[in-house]
Design a protein around this motif. Structure first.
Motif, PDB file in Angstrom:
ATOM      1  N   LEU A  86     -31.409 -55.651 -35.875  1.00 33.06           N
ATOM      2  CA  LEU A  86     -30.895 -56.614 -36.819  1.00 33.06           C
ATOM      3  C   LEU A  86     -29.641 -57.016 -35.062  1.00 33.06           C
ATOM      4  N   MET A  87     -28.767 -56.484 -34.576  1.00 25.89           N
ATOM      5  CA  MET A  87     -28.600 -57.036 -33.399  1.00 25.89           C
ATOM      6  C   MET A  87     -29.484 -57.769 -32.018  1.00 25.89           C
ATOM      7  N   ILE A  88     -30.704 -56.502 -31.511  1.00 23.73           N
ATOM      8  CA  ILE A  88     -31.245 -57.469 -31.595  1.00 23.73           C
ATOM      9  C   ILE A  88     -31.660 -58.528 -31.408  1.00 23.73           C
ATOM     10  N   ASP A  89     -32.158 -59.159 -32.827  1.00 24.33           N
ATOM     11  CA  ASP A  89     -32.563 -60.392 -33.440  1.00 24.33           C
ATOM     12  C   ASP A  89     -31.402 -61.416 -32.940  1.00 24.33           C
ATOM     13  N   HIS A  90     -30.307 -61.116 -33.505  1.00 18.81           N
ATOM     14  CA  HIS A  90     -29.452 -61.738 -33.757  1.00 18.81           C
ATOM     15  C   HIS A  90     -29.157 -62.219 -32.103  1.00 18.81           C
ATOM     16  N   ALA A  91     -29.610 -61.181 -31.187  1.00 18.69           N
ATOM     17  CA  ALA A  91     -28.941 -62.145 -29.430  1.00 18.69           C
ATOM     18  C   ALA A  91     -30.602 -63.119 -29.052  1.00 18.69           C
ATOM     19  N   HIS A  92     -31.411 -62.708 -29.602  1.00 22.79           N
ATOM     20  CA  HIS A  92     -32.668 -63.072 -29.485  1.00 22.79           C
ATOM     21  C   HIS A  92     -32.176 -64.955 -29.994  1.00 22.79           C
ATOM     22  N   GLY A  93     -31.277 -64.267 -30.895  1.00 23.18           N
ATOM     23  CA  GLY A  93     -30.787 -66.129 -31.351  1.00 23.18           C
ATOM     24  C   GLY A  93     -30.413 -67.136 -31.132  1.00 23.18           C
ATOM     25  N   GLU A  94     -29.555 -66.575 -29.969  1.00 25.74           N
ATOM     26  CA  GLU A  94     -29.009 -67.615 -28.909  1.00 25.74           C
ATOM     27  C   GLU A  94     -30.154 -68.305 -27.830  1.00 25.74           C
ATOM     28  N   LEU A  95     -31.601 -67.803 -27.497  1.00 25.29           N
ATOM     29  CA  LEU A  95     -31.950 -68.216 -27.163  1.00 25.29           C
ATOM     30  C   LEU A  95     -32.507 -70.039 -26.738  1.00 25.29           C
ATOM     31  N   ALA A  96     -32.478 -70.630 -25.996  1.00 27.71           N
ATOM     32  CA  ALA A  96     -32.720 -71.843 -26.044  1.00 27.71           C
ATOM     33  C   ALA A  96     -33.896 -72.138 -26.935  1.00 27.71           C
ATOM     34  N   THR A  97     -33.826 -73.639 -27.276  1.00 22.10           N
ATOM     35  CA  THR A  97     -35.353 -74.373 -27.646  1.00 22.10           C
ATOM     36  C   THR A  97     -35.307 -74.860 -26.311  1.00 22.10           C
ATOM     37  N   ILE A  98     -37.102 -75.017 -25.947  1.00 21.41           N
ATOM     38  CA  ILE A  98     -37.221 -75.697 -24.071  1.00 21.41           C
ATOM     39  C   ILE A  98     -37.849 -76.596 -24.862  1.00 21.41           C
ATOM     40  N   GLU A  99     -37.798 -77.999 -24.779  1.00 16.02           N
ATOM     41  CA  GLU A  99     -37.926 -79.386 -24.867  1.00 16.02           C
ATOM     42  C   GLU A  99     -39.527 -78.963 -24.928  1.00 16.02           C
ATOM     43  N   ASP A 100     -40.536 -80.073 -25.478  1.00 14.14           N
ATOM     44  CA  ASP A 100     -41.649 -80.301 -24.898  1.00 14.14           C
ATOM     45  C   ASP A 100     -42.144 -81.024 -24.131  1.00 14.14           C
ATOM     46  N   GLY A 101     -43.559 -81.248 -24.047  1.00 12.10           N
ATOM     47  CA  GLY A 101     -43.546 -82.445 -22.284  1.00 12.10           C
ATOM     48  C   GLY A 101     -43.322 -81.300 -21.089  1.00 12.10           C
ATOM     49  N   LEU A 102     -42.452 -80.413 -20.786  1.00  9.04           N
ATOM     50  CA  LEU A 102     -42.377 -80.198 -19.901  1.00  9.04           C
ATOM     51  C   LEU A 102     -43.189 -80.125 -18.795  1.00  9.04           C
ATOM     52  N   GLY A 103     -44.556 -79.271 -19.027  1.00  5.89           N
ATOM     53  CA  GLY A 103     -45.670 -78.750 -18.596  1.00  5.89           C
ATOM     54  C   GLY A 103     -45.576 -77.391 -18.534  1.00  5.89           C
ATOM     55  N   TRP A 104     -46.233 -76.185 -18.211  1.00  8.13           N
ATOM     56  CA  TRP A 104     -46.040 -74.982 -18.853  1.00  8.13           C
ATOM     57  C   TRP A 104     -45.702 -74.340 -17.709  1.00  8.13           C
ATOM     58  N   ARG A 105     -45.805 -74.604 -16.255  1.00  7.43           N
ATOM     59  CA  ARG A 105     -44.793 -74.042 -15.805  1.00  7.43           C
ATOM     60  C   ARG A 105     -43.178 -73.777 -15.604  1.00  7.43           C
ATOM     61  N   ALA A 106     -43.007 -75.036 -15.908  1.00  8.62           N
ATOM     62  CA  ALA A 106     -41.751 -75.759 -15.886  1.00  8.62           C
ATOM     63  C   ALA A 106     -40.627 -74.738 -16.840  1.00  8.62           C
ATOM     64  N   ALA A 107     -41.766 -74.789 -18.300  1.00  8.02           N
ATOM     65  CA  ALA A 107     -41.010 -74.372 -19.821  1.00  8.02           C
ATOM     66  C   ALA A 107     -41.354 -72.292 -19.625  1.00  8.02           C
ATOM     67  N   LEU A 108     -42.242 -72.199 -18.414  1.00 11.39           N
ATOM     68  CA  LEU A 108     -41.817 -70.964 -17.880  1.00 11.39           C
ATOM     69  C   LEU A 108     -40.774 -70.496 -17.404  1.00 11.39           C
ATOM     70  N   THR A 109     -40.435 -71.651 -16.695  1.00 11.79           N
ATOM     71  CA  THR A 109     -39.036 -71.188 -15.347  1.00 11.79           C
ATOM     72  C   THR A 109     -37.652 -71.093 -16.096  1.00 11.79           C
ATOM     73  N   ALA A 110     -38.101 -72.408 -17.081  1.00  9.14           N
ATOM     74  CA  ALA A 110     -36.895 -72.392 -18.485  1.00  9.14           C
ATOM     75  C   ALA A 110     -36.486 -70.864 -19.081  1.00  9.14           C
ATOM     76  N   ILE A 111     -37.944 -70.969 -20.466  1.00 10.28           N
ATOM     77  CA  ILE A 111     -37.837 -69.579 -20.431  1.00 10.28           C
ATOM     78  C   ILE A 111     -37.372 -68.195 -19.688  1.00 10.28           C
ATOM     79  N   ALA A 112     -37.507 -68.055 -18.331  1.00 10.15           N
ATOM     80  CA  ALA A 112     -37.205 -66.633 -17.789  1.00 10.15           C
ATOM     81  C   ALA A 112     -35.627 -67.209 -16.923  1.00 10.15           C
ATOM     82  N   GLU A 113     -35.404 -68.172 -17.037  1.00  4.17           N
ATOM     83  CA  GLU A 113     -34.124 -68.478 -16.950  1.00  4.17           C
ATOM     84  C   GLU A 113     -33.114 -68.269 -18.077  1.00  4.17           C
TER      85      GLU A 113
END
Length: 264
Positions: A86-113
């Motif tokens: 439950l704690m792990i899933d709760h923490a994952h809820g803090e991750l931002a939603t990456i906006e559409d249209g970034l392009g795959w490379r920018a999206a993966l970079t944003a996710i990793a950051e």
């Protein structure tokens, strides 16, 4: 993290953990209405882990934080393993939603950051095993977003899963080094630069360890040390490594596109 134990959380009841994660009600209970909600227990456990490390998260300690008896806590969670899920899933809820249209490379970079920052907010996430975590809605959303970033760029489904594992694995590894370094500074009271001020002269006085015997490591080590003012810089390694991983994915996608027969 080095010197910190890894917590196993795959030995609980997966059925009950999944039900709790997805809000499936358990069997009806008799007696007075519960004073707390499961979410209250999870938030208290996360705060305890943030402050004192994952080893501090026990049923007794969480109950103390909430001002209830340890036995009453089992009203909300079957045990510690399910609480970790439950704690792990709760923490994952803090991750931002990456906006559409970034392009795959920018999206993966944003996710990793974003995940790099998450590990630094909640270092205990690096101490729990995740291969058997019961997946909740936030963990599913995390994986869905990671896959959506590279969907349709020319990779097969198995390759997409591997790319996600490669990127998230890099984040975990470098974040672990970053947090290990910070923990060493707190424990010793010395920065890397201060430690090397003590160790460097001793090493320089050993003839067998001079640049004549190890010319490449001496040259590269000195350059890196001067650039980072430390023996290593995990943040630099994270971003350098991420860029190289993305370069490799881009090269694969480009090659696949070139090999694809023209549309008739």
């Amino acid at each position: 993290m080095a010197g910190v134990s890894t917590q196993e959380n795959g030995d609980g009841d997966p059925r009950r953990a999944i039900e709790l994660l997805w809000g499936v009600p358990g069997p009806p209970r008799r007696g007075p209405k519960p004073k707390l909600a499961t979410a209250d227990v999870v938030r208290a456990a996360v705060a305890l882990a943030d402050a004192d490390g994952i080893e501090a998260v026990t049923i007794r300690r969480v109950a103390e934080q909430l001002g209830v008896s340890p036995m009453s806590l089992y009203t909300y969670v079957p045990g510690r393993a399910e609480l970790l899920d439950l704690m792990i899933d709760h923490a994952h809820g803090e991750l931002a939603t990456i906006e559409d249209g970034l392009g795959w490379r920018a999206a993966l970079t944003a996710i990793a950051e974003d995940q790099w920052a998450l590990f630094h907010r909640h270092p205990w996430l690096l101490q729990v095993t995740t291969s058997r975590s019961a997946l909740g809605p936030h963990s599913f959303a995390k994986y869905e977003q990671e896959l959506r970033a590279i969907d349709g760029i020319g990779l097969g489904d198995v390759e997409m899963d591997a790319v996600v594992s490669l990127v998230t694995g890099l984040v975990r590894t470098t974040a672990r080094s970053s947090l290990d370094n910070a923990r060493l500074v707190r424990a010793t009271g010395l920065t890397d630069a201060q430690w090397w001020e003590r160790a460097g002269p001793v090493l320089a006085g050993i003839p067998a360890a001079d640049a004549a015997h190890f010319p490449i490591s001496s040259r590269v080590g000195q350059a890196a040390g001067e650039a980072h003012n430390a023996a290593e810089n995990p943040a630099y390694t994270f971003r350098f490594g991420l860029a190289r991983v993305l370069d490799g994915i881009e090269a694969l996608v480009t090659t696949r596109a070139a090999e694809r027969p023209p549309a008739s």
